[in-house]
Design a protein around this motif. Structure first.
Motif, PDB file in Angstrom:
ATOM      1  N   MET A   1      22.148  49.470  34.469  1.00 42.25           N
ATOM      2  CA  MET A   1      21.311  48.947  35.685  1.00 42.25           C
ATOM      3  C   MET A   1      20.682  50.161  36.555  1.00 42.25           C
ATOM      4  SD  MET A   1      22.369  46.555  38.789  1.00 42.25           S
ATOM      5  CE  MET A   1      22.887  45.192  37.632  1.00 42.25           C
ATOM      6  N   ILE A   2      19.768  50.011  37.170  1.00 42.49           N
ATOM      7  CA  ILE A   2      19.003  50.957  37.791  1.00 42.49           C
ATOM      8  C   ILE A   2      20.033  51.655  38.955  1.00 42.49           C
ATOM      9  CG2 ILE A   2      16.855  49.837  37.638  1.00 42.49           C
ATOM     10  CD1 ILE A   2      17.096  48.904  40.748  1.00 42.49           C
ATOM     11  N   PRO A   3      19.665  52.922  39.649  1.00 45.22           N
ATOM     12  CA  PRO A   3      20.308  53.557  40.785  1.00 45.22           C
ATOM     13  C   PRO A   3      20.480  52.584  41.936  1.00 45.22           C
ATOM     14  CG  PRO A   3      18.518  54.808  39.727  1.00 45.22           C
ATOM     15  CD  PRO A   3      18.191  53.604  39.137  1.00 45.22           C
ATOM     16  N   LEU A   4      21.661  52.919  42.503  1.00 45.44           N
ATOM     17  CA  LEU A   4      21.965  51.905  43.855  1.00 45.44           C
ATOM     18  C   LEU A   4      22.276  53.313  44.891  1.00 45.44           C
ATOM     19  CD1 LEU A   4      24.759  49.556  42.638  1.00 45.44           C
ATOM     20  CD2 LEU A   4      22.323  49.188  42.764  1.00 45.44           C
ATOM     21  N   SER A   5      21.656  52.874  46.138  1.00 43.52           N
ATOM     22  CA  SER A   5      21.983  53.654  47.141  1.00 43.52           C
ATOM     23  C   SER A   5      22.395  52.675  48.442  1.00 43.52           C
ATOM     24  CB  SER A   5      20.815  54.282  47.507  1.00 43.52           C
ATOM     25  OG  SER A   5      20.010  55.082  46.692  1.00 43.52           O
ATOM     26  N   VAL A   6      22.877  53.496  49.500  1.00 42.16           N
ATOM     27  CA  VAL A   6      23.562  52.801  50.669  1.00 42.16           C
ATOM     28  C   VAL A   6      22.700  52.919  51.770  1.00 42.16           C
ATOM     29  CG1 VAL A   6      25.413  52.749  52.263  1.00 42.16           C
ATOM     30  CG2 VAL A   6      25.911  53.387  49.623  1.00 42.16           C
ATOM     31  N   LEU A   7      22.353  51.789  52.572  1.00 44.32           N
ATOM     32  CA  LEU A   7      21.780  51.802  53.828  1.00 44.32           C
ATOM     33  C   LEU A   7      22.980  51.324  54.820  1.00 44.32           C
ATOM     34  CD1 LEU A   7      19.617  51.794  55.790  1.00 44.32           C
ATOM     35  CD2 LEU A   7      19.256  49.448  55.397  1.00 44.32           C
ATOM     36  N   ASP A   8      23.319  52.202  55.749  1.00 43.07           N
ATOM     37  CA  ASP A   8      24.190  51.983  56.718  1.00 43.07           C
ATOM     38  C   ASP A   8      23.711  51.766  58.075  1.00 43.07           C
ATOM     39  OD1 ASP A   8      26.740  51.951  57.967  1.00 43.07           O
ATOM     40  OD2 ASP A   8      27.017  54.001  57.944  1.00 43.07           O
ATOM     41  N   LEU A   9      24.074  50.756  58.707  1.00 48.79           N
ATOM     42  CA  LEU A   9      23.506  50.693  60.145  1.00 48.79           C
ATOM     43  C   LEU A   9      24.481  50.933  61.275  1.00 48.79           C
ATOM     44  CD1 LEU A   9      21.751  47.302  60.075  1.00 48.79           C
ATOM     45  CD2 LEU A   9      20.901  49.478  59.781  1.00 48.79           C
ATOM     46  N   SER A 282      31.935  37.088  43.954  1.00 51.51           N
ATOM     47  CA  SER A 282      32.867  37.743  43.020  1.00 51.51           C
ATOM     48  C   SER A 282      31.954  38.645  42.265  1.00 51.51           C
ATOM     49  CB  SER A 282      33.473  36.926  42.160  1.00 51.51           C
ATOM     50  OG  SER A 282      32.695  36.219  41.184  1.00 51.51           O
ATOM     51  N   PRO A 283      32.756  39.960  41.632  1.00 53.17           N
ATOM     52  CA  PRO A 283      31.907  40.803  40.711  1.00 53.17           C
ATOM     53  C   PRO A 283      30.985  40.129  39.607  1.00 53.17           C
ATOM     54  CG  PRO A 283      34.108  41.186  41.015  1.00 53.17           C
ATOM     55  CD  PRO A 283      34.110  40.199  41.571  1.00 53.17           C
ATOM     56  N   GLN A 284      31.338  38.922  39.181  1.00 56.75           N
ATOM     57  CA  GLN A 284      30.414  38.372  38.218  1.00 56.75           C
ATOM     58  C   GLN A 284      29.162  37.629  39.005  1.00 56.75           C
ATOM     59  OE1 GLN A 284      30.282  38.602  34.946  1.00 56.75           O
ATOM     60  NE2 GLN A 284      28.067  37.762  35.191  1.00 56.75           N
ATOM     61  N   THR A 285      29.556  37.132  39.975  1.00 58.05           N
ATOM     62  CA  THR A 285      28.308  36.469  40.608  1.00 58.05           C
ATOM     63  C   THR A 285      27.348  37.458  41.232  1.00 58.05           C
ATOM     64  OG1 THR A 285      29.966  34.571  41.402  1.00 58.05           O
ATOM     65  CG2 THR A 285      27.773  34.895  42.735  1.00 58.05           C
ATOM     66  N   VAL A 286      27.808  38.629  41.701  1.00 59.62           N
ATOM     67  CA  VAL A 286      27.169  39.717  42.332  1.00 59.62           C
ATOM     68  C   VAL A 286      26.198  40.395  41.211  1.00 59.62           C
ATOM     69  CG1 VAL A 286      27.251  41.938  43.112  1.00 59.62           C
ATOM     70  CG2 VAL A 286      28.639  40.347  44.146  1.00 59.62           C
ATOM     71  N   ARG A 287      27.009  40.436  39.811  1.00 58.85           N
ATOM     72  CA  ARG A 287      26.334  41.062  38.860  1.00 58.85           C
ATOM     73  C   ARG A 287      25.035  40.440  38.347  1.00 58.85           C
ATOM     74  NH1 ARG A 287      28.663  43.172  32.863  1.00 58.85           N
ATOM     75  NH2 ARG A 287      26.478  43.565  32.108  1.00 58.85           N
ATOM     76  N   THR A 288      25.315  39.027  38.422  1.00 59.21           N
ATOM     77  CA  THR A 288      24.194  38.151  37.915  1.00 59.21           C
ATOM     78  C   THR A 288      23.071  38.059  38.838  1.00 59.21           C
ATOM     79  OG1 THR A 288      25.883  36.529  36.983  1.00 59.21           O
ATOM     80  CG2 THR A 288      23.705  35.468  37.528  1.00 59.21           C
ATOM     81  N   ALA A 289      23.339  37.845  40.208  1.00 58.00           N
ATOM     82  CA  ALA A 289      22.263  38.000  41.279  1.00 58.00           C
ATOM     83  C   ALA A 289      21.481  39.474  41.239  1.00 58.00           C
ATOM     84  CB  ALA A 289      23.044  37.778  42.756  1.00 58.00           C
ATOM     85  N   MET A 290      22.339  40.300  40.975  1.00 64.59           N
ATOM     86  CA  MET A 290      21.435  41.695  41.311  1.00 64.59           C
ATOM     87  C   MET A 290      20.691  41.801  39.830  1.00 64.59           C
ATOM     88  SD  MET A 290      24.577  44.443  42.465  1.00 64.59           S
ATOM     89  CE  MET A 290      23.679  45.869  42.103  1.00 64.59           C
ATOM     90  N   GLU A 291      21.244  41.631  38.834  1.00 68.02           N
ATOM     91  CA  GLU A 291      20.344  41.571  37.293  1.00 68.02           C
ATOM     92  C   GLU A 291      19.177  41.013  37.662  1.00 68.02           C
ATOM     93  OE1 GLU A 291      23.087  40.746  34.453  1.00 68.02           O
ATOM     94  OE2 GLU A 291      23.703  42.842  34.314  1.00 68.02           O
ATOM     95  N   ALA A 292      19.214  39.398  38.205  1.00 64.63           N
ATOM     96  CA  ALA A 292      18.082  38.718  38.407  1.00 64.63           C
ATOM     97  C   ALA A 292      17.162  39.271  39.325  1.00 64.63           C
ATOM     98  CB  ALA A 292      18.565  37.196  38.836  1.00 64.63           C
ATOM     99  N   VAL A 294      16.562  42.409  40.175  1.00 66.99           N
ATOM    100  CA  VAL A 294      15.906  43.686  39.620  1.00 66.99           C
ATOM    101  C   VAL A 294      14.959  43.030  38.550  1.00 66.99           C
ATOM    102  CG1 VAL A 294      16.155  45.559  37.907  1.00 66.99           C
ATOM    103  CG2 VAL A 294      17.791  45.186  39.942  1.00 66.99           C
ATOM    104  N   GLN A 295      15.077  42.231  37.799  1.00 69.47           N
ATOM    105  CA  GLN A 295      14.244  41.516  36.569  1.00 69.47           C
ATOM    106  C   GLN A 295      12.962  40.942  37.297  1.00 69.47           C
ATOM    107  OE1 GLN A 295      15.830  38.794  33.979  1.00 69.47           O
ATOM    108  NE2 GLN A 295      14.361  39.055  32.502  1.00 69.47           N
ATOM    109  N   GLY A 298      11.297  44.325  39.088  1.00 70.29           N
ATOM    110  CA  GLY A 298      10.830  45.420  38.529  1.00 70.29           C
ATOM    111  C   GLY A 298      11.235  46.513  39.304  1.00 70.29           C
ATOM    112  N   ALA A 299      12.193  46.505  40.487  1.00 73.16           N
ATOM    113  CA  ALA A 299      12.618  47.674  41.253  1.00 73.16           C
ATOM    114  C   ALA A 299      13.098  48.716  40.665  1.00 73.16           C
ATOM    115  CB  ALA A 299      13.720  46.998  42.247  1.00 73.16           C
ATOM    116  N   ASP A 300      12.825  49.950  41.042  1.00 67.26           N
ATOM    117  CA  ASP A 300      13.148  51.451  40.424  1.00 67.26           C
ATOM    118  C   ASP A 300      14.802  51.639  40.891  1.00 67.26           C
ATOM    119  OD1 ASP A 300      10.920  52.227  38.862  1.00 67.26           O
ATOM    120  OD2 ASP A 300       9.969  51.992  40.952  1.00 67.26           O
ATOM    121  N   GLU A 301      14.908  51.139  42.104  1.00 69.95           N
ATOM    122  CA  GLU A 301      16.347  51.367  42.788  1.00 69.95           C
ATOM    123  C   GLU A 301      16.617  50.334  43.788  1.00 69.95           C
ATOM    124  OE1 GLU A 301      17.873  55.111  45.484  1.00 69.95           O
ATOM    125  OE2 GLU A 301      16.434  55.296  44.068  1.00 69.95           O
TER     126      GLU A 301
END
Length: 329
Positions: A1-9, A282-292, A294-295, A298-301
């Motif tokens: 998967m693409i790079p991840l970064s943090v936005l902290d408020l 859960s981790p699997q739910t988050v993975r599915t949502a993140m992958e969808a 990005v697909q 077409g985000a680079d990050e």
């Protein structure tokens, strides 16, 4: 998967204060560095009881000083509030203290209401309309041979990487015209996301900083070991948005069981819309949502934000997101 970064408020939770918020932010940054997040950004907001990052450059220095490798920056500095020279000096100082690690995301919104904007005491005339000229002026201060009579010291020659932030087509056009990377605020204003991405990519002009388009998208993640636990954690952010939109901003509230079920239809619809770019579960739910996501984009990050009341639960959420990313590589 693409790079991840943090936005902290730098959230201030109910029953806590800014000092604790800053300790939590540094702890999160140190964990994010170990979990291989790409960058850690802080956002300029003013007059918000639940957000402690008003003096953004100062807090960036605190985070950079307590970490070693992660890139640290502003997501963003609201340039209409400031003189470009002052920002050049601030970020020139940071870049001199922490070479190669400081970034500067620039936004056009005031990051506050009009009363607060007036208290900031910069011109209240057409500053937002002057945003493109201010960005170009700021770029010049960081160049090897600035055209300005006044030089940014420190700042000149440091070439601090600039990003354009946006939630509309305006920022996309400006980022493309200047050849800068583009960060879209899809984590709370997703309405024009796809249009902005397409416009940016279609009209991008290569620059000395960047040779091809680069899009980073804001994305909410509320991750926990189970879907039910994650949905409960997300209610703190949901309360914060409803309170903000109804003129009652406050500190970040504890999770509230049954919160969504008891909302009126108008508030529920608002949350569905503004938080549509989110993964809750859960981790699997988050993975599915993140992958969808990005697909679809077409985000680079992705820049992950996670407004969770309990600090340990927030750390766990970012850890799960990092694990999901690692599993997808």
């Amino acid at each position: 998967m693409i790079p991840l970064s943090v936005l902290d408020l730098a959230p201030i939770a109910e029953g806590s204060d800014a000092a604790q918020s800053f300790r939590n932010s540094l702890d999160l940054a140190q964990h994010a560095e170990r979990w291989n997040y790409q960058r850690f950004w802080l956002a300029e907001h003013h007059g918000m009881p639940g957000i402690a990052s008003a003096a953004t450059a100062v807090l960036i220095g605190h985070i950079a000083g307590g970490t070693k490798t992660i890139r640290v920056g502003a997501g963003g500095i609201m340039l209409p509030n400031h003189s470009p020279l002052v920002i050049a000096e601030q970020f020139g100082t940071l870049a001199s203290l922490y070479p190669g690690r400081i970034e500067l995301g620039l936004g056009r919104a005031p990051g506050s209401d009009q009363v607060t904007a007036r208290a900031l005491r910069r011109n209240l005339g057409s500053d937002a309309d002057e945003f493109p000229q201010d960005v170009v002026e700021l770029q010049d201060y960081f160049s090897d041979a600035p055209r300005q009579q006044v030089k940014a010291v420190p700042g000149t020659g440091l070439k601090v990487p600039l990003w354009i932030l946006g939630s509309s087509l305006f920022g996309a056009q400006l980022a493309a015209a200047l050849g800068l990377p583009y960060a879209f605020a899809s984590h709370f204003a997703p309405q024009q996301m796809m249009q902005a991405i397409e416009l940016y990519r279609a009209t991008f002009r290569p620059s000395a900083q960047l040779d091809k388009p680069y899009v980073m998208l804001g994305f909410n993640v509320f991750a926990a070991d189970t879907d039910d636990e994650a949905r409960l954690l997300a209610t703190s952010m949901q309360q914060a948005f409803v309170n903000l939109r109804t003129g009652r901003p406050g500190k970040l509230q504890p999770p509230k069981p049954g919160y969504l079920e008891n909302l009126d239809p108008q508030a529920y619809a608002m949350l569905e819309q503004v938080l549509s770019c989110s993964a809750i579960g859960s981790p699997q739910t988050v993975r599915t949502a993140m992958e969808a996501f990005v697909q679809r984009t077409g985000a680079d990050e992705l820049m992950i934000t996670s407004q969770i009341f309990d600090h340990q639960a927030r750390l766990r959420s970012f850890e799960i997101a990092a694990q999901v990313r690692s599993a997808g590589t």
